[in-house]
Write an enzyme that holds these catalytic residues in place. Structure first.
Site, PDB file in Angstrom:
ATOM      1  N   THR A   1       0.885  -1.174   0.000  1.00 41.79           N
ATOM      2  CA  THR A   1       0.000   0.000   0.000  1.00 41.79           C
ATOM      3  C   THR A   1       0.917   1.216   0.000  1.00 41.79           C
ATOM      4  OG1 THR A   1      -1.673  -1.171   1.281  1.00 41.79           O
ATOM      5  CG2 THR A   1      -1.834   1.230   1.205  1.00 41.79           C
TER       6      THR A   1
ATOM      7  N   LYS B   1      -7.346   1.743  -3.435  1.00 48.51           N
ATOM      8  CA  LYS B   1      -7.045   1.353  -2.046  1.00 48.51           C
ATOM      9  C   LYS B   1      -7.277   2.550  -1.106  1.00 48.51           C
ATOM     10  CE  LYS B   1      -5.145  -0.892   1.489  1.00 48.51           C
ATOM     11  NZ  LYS B   1      -5.550  -2.129   2.129  1.00 48.51           N
TER      12      LYS B   1
HETATM   13  N1  LIG Z   1      -1.177  -6.496   7.573  1.00 43.01           N
HETATM   14  C1  LIG Z   1      -2.337  -6.233   7.003  1.00 43.01           C
HETATM   15  O1  LIG Z   1      -3.412  -6.598   7.524  1.00 43.01           O
HETATM   16  C2  LIG Z   1      -2.378  -5.511   5.665  1.00 43.01           C
HETATM   17  C3  LIG Z   1      -3.582  -5.480   4.954  1.00 43.01           C
HETATM   18  C4  LIG Z   1      -3.621  -4.844   3.701  1.00 43.01           C
HETATM   19  C5  LIG Z   1      -2.489  -4.215   3.221  1.00 43.01           C
HETATM   20  N2  LIG Z   1      -1.333  -4.233   3.956  1.00 43.01           N
HETATM   21  C6  LIG Z   1      -0.147  -3.539   3.393  1.00 43.01           C
HETATM   22  O2  LIG Z   1       0.755  -4.528   2.916  1.00 43.01           O
HETATM   23  C7  LIG Z   1       2.102  -4.060   3.093  1.00 43.01           C
HETATM   24  C8  LIG Z   1       2.869  -5.078   3.933  1.00 43.01           C
HETATM   25  O3  LIG Z   1       2.210  -5.234   5.176  1.00 43.01           O
HETATM   26  P1  LIG Z   1       2.644  -6.372   6.229  1.00 43.01           P
HETATM   27  O4  LIG Z   1       1.609  -6.362   7.284  1.00 43.01           O
HETATM   28  O5  LIG Z   1       2.981  -7.618   5.534  1.00 43.01           O
HETATM   29  O6  LIG Z   1       3.982  -5.691   6.809  1.00 43.01           O
HETATM   30  P2  LIG Z   1       5.168  -6.362   7.619  1.00 43.01           P
HETATM   31  O7  LIG Z   1       4.752  -7.610   8.298  1.00 43.01           O
HETATM   32  O8  LIG Z   1       5.767  -5.272   8.469  1.00 43.01           O
HETATM   33  O9  LIG Z   1       6.218  -6.782   6.465  1.00 43.01           O
HETATM   34  C9  LIG Z   1       6.907  -5.816   5.730  1.00 43.01           C
HETATM   35  C10 LIG Z   1       7.863  -6.552   4.804  1.00 43.01           C
HETATM   36  O10 LIG Z   1       8.591  -5.595   4.040  1.00 43.01           O
HETATM   37  C11 LIG Z   1       9.993  -5.806   4.232  1.00 43.01           C
HETATM   38  N3  LIG Z   1      10.662  -4.500   4.171  1.00 43.01           N
HETATM   39  C12 LIG Z   1      10.266  -3.349   4.768  1.00 43.01           C
HETATM   40  N4  LIG Z   1      11.103  -2.359   4.463  1.00 43.01           N
HETATM   41  C13 LIG Z   1      12.057  -2.877   3.654  1.00 43.01           C
HETATM   42  C14 LIG Z   1      13.193  -2.357   3.009  1.00 43.01           C
HETATM   43  N5  LIG Z   1      13.523  -1.053   3.130  1.00 43.01           N
HETATM   44  N6  LIG Z   1      13.935  -3.196   2.265  1.00 43.01           N
HETATM   45  C15 LIG Z   1      13.604  -4.499   2.127  1.00 43.01           C
HETATM   46  N7  LIG Z   1      12.541  -5.058   2.709  1.00 43.01           N
HETATM   47  C16 LIG Z   1      11.772  -4.256   3.465  1.00 43.01           C
HETATM   48  C17 LIG Z   1      10.109  -6.440   5.605  1.00 43.01           C
HETATM   49  O11 LIG Z   1      11.337  -7.134   5.735  1.00 43.01           O
HETATM   50  P3  LIG Z   1      11.888  -7.578   7.181  1.00 43.01           P
HETATM   51  O12 LIG Z   1      11.259  -8.926   7.469  1.00 43.01           O
HETATM   52  O13 LIG Z   1      13.339  -7.646   7.046  1.00 43.01           O
HETATM   53  O14 LIG Z   1      11.433  -6.518   8.175  1.00 43.01           O
HETATM   54  C18 LIG Z   1       8.910  -7.391   5.546  1.00 43.01           C
HETATM   55  O15 LIG Z   1       9.194  -8.521   4.767  1.00 43.01           O
HETATM   56  C19 LIG Z   1       2.004  -2.681   3.739  1.00 43.01           C
HETATM   57  O16 LIG Z   1       2.075  -1.712   2.732  1.00 43.01           O
HETATM   58  C20 LIG Z   1       0.627  -2.697   4.394  1.00 43.01           C
HETATM   59  O17 LIG Z   1       0.073  -1.399   4.516  1.00 43.01           O
HETATM   60  C21 LIG Z   1      -1.246  -4.870   5.158  1.00 43.01           C
END
Ligand SMILES: NC(=O)c1ccc[n+]([C@@H]2O[C@H](COP(=O)([O-])OP(=O)(O)OC[C@H]3O[C@@H](n4cnc5c(N)ncnc54)[C@H](OP(=O)(O)O)[C@@H]3O)[C@@H](O)[C@H]2O)c1
Length: 321
Positions: free
Chosen positions: A130, A205
């Protein structure tokens, strides 16, 4: 399910429509197994990449910044790991990505050892982060310059939607690029649709998040009011959820809200990231978002209560403090 396995392990039956929407009523077509990379194995990416192997039957290579998580994924699903986004992208037909925000996305695409320096001409990069519409348009232009496709494809449906492979996926990009990517996305989607050119998925979104913000505040005020009135909250919701006030948030969140439980779900800090993207876009397109801006401030108060990682339904907590 939007597809079923046929007798040949490398093929599956896809049901899709010319409008670019996954649709079960159309005539089936056969989609080949593809070489796919997935970058970002967080709460969402980890199970999504798993579905590419389990449901899609694709040959999957993953990259995660914290390499232990990539190792854990490979042990669970049997795919390969790569040391950098560039290495993960090399030789793939599709590169999927789901990281945190605009800056993270830039880092894994156009940063040092980014995927854009490894991806081959004619391949397609699908971004599920997102992020802003601006970064989607910027990366789409960069992809065009380098001879490959870019589709912005943020998702809705949360952790449960990702784990169960029933996400809603909102896409922006060229029609031909989308048509190629849709069968791959379908491994973890219940609904997938092309909404317009680059950035349109992110704009859709934003609409989703604007709708949720006001709705959760309304639900919080309703539950707060019911409690103050001495009503039985369960009986109230059981009744009104059969009427016009019904919503996903009401059905899935009222019990935990009533119990004051918020240590799960979609984090307040992620919601604030999303709302700041909406408010910035509204400044550009001239939309008026008074409730969205107010709810963002309410979430800032929730953060001060210690709720940065609480579920977004915690808006009720500030009414009860
Ligand atoms: N969670 C939900 O319910 C949900 C629902 C809809 C949409 N989203 C969206 O989906 C996206 C991911 O959400 P999530 O909940 O999966 O987040 P998350 O659990 O915090 O995972 C983020 C991922 O991105 C990687 N990452 C972050 N910064 C990075 C960088 N600079 N370089 C390389 N890798 C990086 C992290 O790696 P590391 O493991 O090394 O930290 C991890 O694999 C976000 O944009 C969020 O808004 C989430």
């Amino acid at each position: 399910m939007i597809y079923s396995e046929n007798r040949y392990p490398l093929f599956r039956i896809m049901l899709d429509s010319p409008s670019g929407e996954v649709n079960r009523r159309q005539e089936p077509k056969v989609a080949h197994m593809a070489k796919v990379a997935f970058i970002g194995l967080g709460i969402m990416g980890f199970p999504m990449a798993g579905h590419l192997v389990k449901k899609g039957g694709h040959e999957v290579t993953v990259y995660n910044r914290t390499s232990a998580k990539a190792q854990q994924w490979a042990e669970k699903f049997g795919g390969r790991t790569a040391p950098t986004p560039k290495a993960a992208a090399e030789g793939q037909d599709f590169v999927m990505c789901c990281v945190g925000n605009d800056n993270d996305l830039r880092a894994v695409t156009i940063g040092p050892d980014g995927a854009f320096s490894g991806i081959k001409k004619g391949a397609t990069f699908v971004d599920h982060t997102t992020a802003s519409a601006e970064v989607a348009r910027e990366l789409d232009a960069e992809a065009k310059k380098r001879g490959f496709n870019f589709v912005d494809a943020p998702v809705s449906g949360g952790q449960a939607g990702a784990e169960n492979g029933v996400l809603t996926v909102m896409c922006g990009g060229d029609g031909a690029a989308y048509a190629g990517a849709e069968p791959i996305i379908s491994a973890y989607a219940r609904m997938c649709k092309l909404l317009g050119p680059a950035g349109s998925g992110q704009l859709t979104k934003m609409v989703n998040q604007i709708c949720i913000a006001g709705l959760v505040q309304g639900l919080s005020e309703g539950i707060h009011f019911a409690k103050k009135s001495g009503l039985d909250v369960h009986a109230v919701i059981d009744t009104i959820s059969k009427g016009a006030a019904q919503s996903w948030q009401m059905e899935n969140r009222y019990k935990t809200m009533n119990e004051g439980k918020y240590d799960f779900g979609f984090a307040v800090e992620w919601m604030r990231k999303d709302l700041s993207i909406c408010i910035a876009e509204a400044r550009r397109n001239g939309a008026t978002l008074p409730v969205t801006a107010l709810v963002d401030q309410f979430y800032a108060e929730v953060e001060k209560l210690g709720g940065k990682r609480w579920d977004t339904s915690s808006l009720l907590a500030r009414l009860e403090k």
